[in-house]
Design a protein around this motif. Structure first.
Motif, PDB file in Angstrom:
ATOM      1  N   SER A 142       1.061  -1.219  -0.207  1.00 22.80           N
ATOM      2  CA  SER A 142      -0.391  -0.159   0.089  1.00 22.80           C
ATOM      3  C   SER A 142       0.876   1.702   0.085  1.00 22.80           C
ATOM      4  CB  SER A 142      -1.057   0.083   1.289  1.00 22.80           C
ATOM      5  OG  SER A 142      -0.350  -0.120   1.827  1.00 22.80           O
ATOM      6  N   ASP A 143       1.963   1.481   0.234  1.00 20.40           N
ATOM      7  CA  ASP A 143       2.697   2.870   0.111  1.00 20.40           C
ATOM      8  C   ASP A 143       3.682   2.690  -0.799  1.00 20.40           C
ATOM      9  OD1 ASP A 143       2.307   3.188   2.917  1.00 20.40           O
ATOM     10  OD2 ASP A 143       4.704   2.271   3.406  1.00 20.40           O
ATOM     11  N   ILE A 144       3.877   1.347  -1.758  1.00 19.21           N
ATOM     12  CA  ILE A 144       3.815   1.684  -2.738  1.00 19.21           C
ATOM     13  C   ILE A 144       3.392   1.789  -3.857  1.00 19.21           C
ATOM     14  CG2 ILE A 144       5.632  -0.194  -4.764  1.00 19.21           C
ATOM     15  CD1 ILE A 144       6.317  -2.026  -2.768  1.00 19.21           C
ATOM     16  N   SER A 145       1.716   1.799  -4.004  1.00 18.10           N
ATOM     17  CA  SER A 145       0.554   2.208  -4.577  1.00 18.10           C
ATOM     18  C   SER A 145      -0.405   2.422  -3.241  1.00 18.10           C
ATOM     19  CB  SER A 145      -0.052   0.931  -4.638  1.00 18.10           C
ATOM     20  OG  SER A 145      -1.061   0.108  -5.960  1.00 18.10           O
ATOM     21  N   GLY A 146      -1.324   2.352  -3.275  1.00 20.92           N
ATOM     22  CA  GLY A 146      -2.058   3.003  -2.310  1.00 20.92           C
ATOM     23  C   GLY A 146      -3.118   4.503  -3.010  1.00 20.92           C
ATOM     24  N   GLU A 147      -2.779   5.299  -1.828  1.00 21.67           N
ATOM     25  CA  GLU A 147      -3.418   6.398  -2.292  1.00 21.67           C
ATOM     26  C   GLU A 147      -2.994   7.564  -2.964  1.00 21.67           C
ATOM     27  OE1 GLU A 147      -6.355   9.472  -3.119  1.00 21.67           O
ATOM     28  OE2 GLU A 147      -6.523   7.715  -2.180  1.00 21.67           O
ATOM     29  N   GLY A 148      -1.076   7.477  -3.240  1.00 20.04           N
ATOM     30  CA  GLY A 148      -0.372   8.023  -3.841  1.00 20.04           C
ATOM     31  C   GLY A 148      -0.693   7.450  -5.193  1.00 20.04           C
ATOM     32  N   SER A 149      -0.483   6.766  -6.071  1.00 22.68           N
ATOM     33  CA  SER A 149      -0.838   6.159  -7.342  1.00 22.68           C
ATOM     34  C   SER A 149      -2.037   7.209  -8.159  1.00 22.68           C
ATOM     35  CB  SER A 149      -1.778   4.783  -7.408  1.00 22.68           C
ATOM     36  OG  SER A 149      -0.344   4.021  -7.024  1.00 22.68           O
ATOM     37  N   VAL A 150      -3.871   6.838  -6.641  1.00 20.94           N
ATOM     38  CA  VAL A 150      -4.444   7.771  -7.301  1.00 20.94           C
ATOM     39  C   VAL A 150      -4.128   9.782  -7.497  1.00 20.94           C
ATOM     40  CG1 VAL A 150      -6.498   8.785  -6.719  1.00 20.94           C
ATOM     41  CG2 VAL A 150      -5.728   6.140  -6.262  1.00 20.94           C
ATOM     42  N   VAL A 151      -3.695   9.815  -6.806  1.00 20.21           N
ATOM     43  CA  VAL A 151      -3.107  11.408  -6.517  1.00 20.21           C
ATOM     44  C   VAL A 151      -1.560  11.558  -8.368  1.00 20.21           C
ATOM     45  CG1 VAL A 151      -0.506  12.607  -5.395  1.00 20.21           C
ATOM     46  CG2 VAL A 151      -2.480  11.718  -3.882  1.00 20.21           C
TER      47      VAL A 151
END
Length: 386
Positions: free
Chosen positions: A24-33
């Motif tokens: 989730s740190d690699i992907s997660g909300e960061g990917s949406v941002v």
């Protein structure tokens, strides 16, 4: 105004990632941002596009990922899926995208099979793959004298592919693999695997895993005094979020291969500052940068075709156009779907060298795209003739 709106091409992008698990740190909300920042910079309305973004959590389960992809394509009008960290999920989504003639641009999964035997006219593999990691980190460690290896491997598609591809590089370079152990995914206790690796006497212990598995393995290796005992740890897939979690005291000296680092140049720093403001100070991973870069190139192709409906035609357009963005620079997309760009060999700084919590890497070398990625004729992709 009504006429202008009617002329716009509707495009729907799905960010399918791990929002709650080991990655989730690699992907997660960061990917949406990252995808949102790409839309901000592309300004779709100015180019006749009306873009909608949705996201979901595949929970690192291939059946969940495939079912979500099918629902998105069949019911929700999604044209393109990106992110899809986790190789087993990516291979499942890959088949659904082909069946439905939609676009899949994978930024997060590692298996090089996506541009090998499993390649399709609908998929592009964007950021890195297991062959590039093997050529980068594996090749560098053997050159530095690490000619005997023991693998600790996550027991699913990604770990197995990474061990396979790194073993090929080690053997070609004159090294030898003297043992391996498979671990369940995800895993929190690596003690017995590390003890086996330690007692093997191998010069290098290769970690063919990622995310919290890698973090746990490196921490526990520190507790066993493995590097103090003279063995080297090779993190075959390390992201900046992993090193940040570990800290330089634990991770110092780790050699790793990435195509992106937030502090590489002015453009990467500018993007990372914008990203950090929306992510509580966190810096983007290479996967987040890949989502940004992939979405930009996809939208350029859709704007060129003035339609998002025929997935294979859009992917063909993405291959026909050179890639160019602030984070990966100039590149190309090959016929097998492999996005080509340089990679970098980094070493994690010692605590005394680091000026802050995210000042983590020093660059050892730039590895040209044609040296780090597999040769076009070696992957077994059915799209490659001859």
């Amino acid at each position: 105004m009504i006429g202008g709106a009617a002329a716009q091409t509707a495009v729907k992008i799905g960010v399918l990632g791990d929002r709650s698990g080991a990655y989730s740190d690699i992907s997660g909300e960061g990917s949406v941002v990252a995808a949102r920042l790409a839309l901000e910079d592309f300004k779709p309305a100015d180019k006749g596009l009306k873009v909608e973004l949705i996201s979901a959590d595949h929970q690192n389960k291939p059946d969940v990922g495939a079912a979500l992809a099918r629902q998105w394509f069949d019911r929700d009008g999604v044209d393109m899926i990106t992110d899809v960290v986790t190789s087993s999920v990516a291979l499942a989504v890959n088949q659904v995208a082909k069946e439905k003639n939609k676009v899949f641009v994978d930024t997060g999964a590692g298996t090089a099979d996506l541009t090998g035997p499993q390649c399709t006219p609908n998929t592009i593999h964007w950021v890195y793959d297991t062959v590039a990691l093997a050529n980068g980190t594996g090749g560098a460690m053997v050159k530095r004298g690490g000619n005997t290896w023991y693998f600790i491997t996550a027991d699913y598609a990604f770990g197995q592919a990474l061990q396979r591809d790194t073993t090929n590089v080690i053997n070609k370079s004159g090294g030898k693999v003297i043992g391996a152990v498979k671990t369940p995914f995800p895993n929190s206790d690596f003690s017995s695997s590390l003890l086996q690796a330690q007692s093997s006497g191998a010069k290098v212990i290769g970690l063919a895993n990622a995310g919290t598995d890698t973090i746990n393995a490196v921490k526990q290796a520190g507790e066993f005094g493995i590097t103090e005992g003279g063995q080297a740890l090779a993190g075959l897939l390390i992201f900046v979020s992993d090193v940040h979690s570990l800290g330089t005291k634990v991770a110092q000296g780790l050699v790793l291969t990435e195509p992106f680092y937030w502090d590489l140049n002015d453009a990467t720093r500018a993007f990372s500052d914008r990203f950090s403001k929306q992510m509580n100070g966190k810096k983007p991973t290479a996967n987040h940068a890949g989502v940004y870069s992939a979405v930009l190139h996809y939208l350029k192709a859709v704007a060129e075709k003035k339609s998002a409906t025929d997935g294979a035609a859009i992917v063909a357009q993405m291959k026909a156009m050179p890639t160019d963005d602030p984070l990966f620079g100039k590149g190309t997309v090959r016929i097998d779907g492999r996005k080509m760009h340089d990679m970098y060999l980094f070493e994690v700084k010692k605590p005394a060298e680091s000026t802050g919590p995210w000042d983590l890497y020093k660059k050892l070398e730039t590895i040209p795209a044609n040296e780090v990625f597999r040769a076009l004729n070696e992957g077994g992709c059915p799209l490659v003739k001859g």
